[in-house]
Design a protein around this motif. Sequence first.
Motif, PDB file in Angstrom:
ATOM      1  N   TYR A 181      -8.252   0.702   5.789  1.00  0.00           N
ATOM      2  CA  TYR A 181      -7.236   1.606   6.318  1.00  0.00           C
ATOM      3  C   TYR A 181      -7.290   1.690   7.841  1.00  0.00           C
ATOM      4  O   TYR A 181      -6.250   1.710   8.511  1.00  0.00           O
ATOM      5  CB  TYR A 181      -7.403   2.998   5.710  1.00  0.00           C
ATOM      6  CG  TYR A 181      -7.146   3.065   4.223  1.00  0.00           C
ATOM      7  CD1 TYR A 181      -6.162   2.278   3.624  1.00  0.00           C
ATOM      8  CD2 TYR A 181      -7.874   3.922   3.398  1.00  0.00           C
ATOM      9  CE1 TYR A 181      -5.917   2.344   2.267  1.00  0.00           C
ATOM     10  CE2 TYR A 181      -7.637   3.998   2.037  1.00  0.00           C
ATOM     11  CZ  TYR A 181      -6.665   3.207   1.465  1.00  0.00           C
ATOM     12  OH  TYR A 181      -6.421   3.268   0.116  1.00  0.00           O
ATOM     13  N   ALA A 270      -2.205   1.288   2.449  1.00  0.00           N
ATOM     14  CA  ALA A 270      -2.502   0.932   3.840  1.00  0.00           C
ATOM     15  C   ALA A 270      -1.220   0.856   4.664  1.00  0.00           C
ATOM     16  O   ALA A 270      -1.164   1.344   5.805  1.00  0.00           O
ATOM     17  CB  ALA A 270      -3.250  -0.398   3.891  1.00  0.00           C
ATOM     18  N   LEU A 363      -6.671   8.641   9.227  1.00  0.00           N
ATOM     19  CA  LEU A 363      -7.457   8.336   8.037  1.00  0.00           C
ATOM     20  C   LEU A 363      -8.184   9.577   7.541  1.00  0.00           C
ATOM     21  O   LEU A 363      -8.212   9.865   6.335  1.00  0.00           O
ATOM     22  CB  LEU A 363      -8.469   7.224   8.339  1.00  0.00           C
ATOM     23  CG  LEU A 363      -9.453   6.923   7.203  1.00  0.00           C
ATOM     24  CD1 LEU A 363      -8.717   6.536   5.922  1.00  0.00           C
ATOM     25  CD2 LEU A 363     -10.427   5.832   7.617  1.00  0.00           C
TER      26      LEU A 363
END
Length: 420
Positions: A181, A270, A363
């Motif tokens: 990610y 992602a 994230l």
Amino acid sequence: MVQVNIGFEIELVLDDLGRPEFSLDEIYEPMDIASEEYCQAVAEILSKETGHHWKTSSAPWGGDEQPRDPTGFYVIPEYDLDPIDFVDGQIAGVEIITPPLPLEVADELRQQIMSAVDLHVLDMEFDPQSNFKSGWHINIDIDGCMPDPVRWAAMVDEYAIIAGTGREGRRDCGAAARSVYLTAIDAALSGDRLEINQEYLSNLMQDRAKLGKCFAANFSRGTYLELRHLGAECFLRGDSLEVLLEPILSVDFTSDAAFDLAMKRLQGRADILAQHAVLNKDRIEITEVCDRRKYSDNERYICVDGAVSASTWKEIKTLRSFTDGTPTTYGERDITIVPGTNMRETLSIHEVEGGSPVARIFLLAYEAYLHQQYAAHRAPDFQAPELVSLGEEIAQAMMAEGVSPTKGSGAEADMPRMET
């Protein structure tokens, strides 16, 4: 049917074991390193309770290093447990090591160990923080081999294992997907797109294996996989191994269909996470706040929509002690401090994972959402960091595109499962 074997290494801080020679009246202060006599005493308690012969190793006390019997049961000193963190009555830290055992046998042994040491684990009642810091490393193999690292990265939802354990956000508890990610977000911020394929994941997992203990799943052990997602609290008070490890045990690593579906899911998450970061990066500010109470340089804080959500420095604890969440003057700026945040370690820019500060913030917001979703059954009072509101936006964006932000829903519910 596959055979799942489990061995574990559990770090515990124990009391004087009911033995006068280990009382503070006799030794005056807790042990920096558990003595050989102390470890032998713990081994005797475990041998009586479990029916197995527990041994100690001479190496920690100056003896020649001897390879441990892979089928043996051991009690050795644990060097990472510092007496400065002990609560009243705690004497020494030990590590209890088992050989690989069938899943059901390992869980039965765990219950026996819990019964044997229950009276000697003081801090569960008085101060859970001490053994919360202690680790429970689980060594797992499936049919004598560790899971394929590439399939692990795509198919196992490690967030579902760690949420609600008190170990969220630790540098050594990072999921394999974190690196994916982070790379995807940074690529998008640079105008590119990360294509997630088997070659990319293979290179990523090989690099991670070289770093050993920097991530929750340690693939450097050879024939088995070492897991560091759980702590002593889970060992002593947690669910069964089958429940705790369900996100792993439910995965059929041999299924190509399940792997293909998992790869599409990983790519979709992602892509959407990266797109959301590009569209919303201007909402993130990394600012410096002058702390006149210290003779230190200015400290860096993360602001989301104008509110300080976390710090990259440990002094966030000091900052929080001066506020109840209302706007306050701190140094030379009027800022809003969000109370209850515990993200200092995760927001540190760790060299092992990389990622730009902006990538890490987005994230962490998504991870905060995942932790809150998964922790509900394990820790009803769990409070995710305030970045969770940003994480909810990311999750909503995923659902709008037909991508499940969490495991076990949508097409994922139909994935083949491993039969143990």
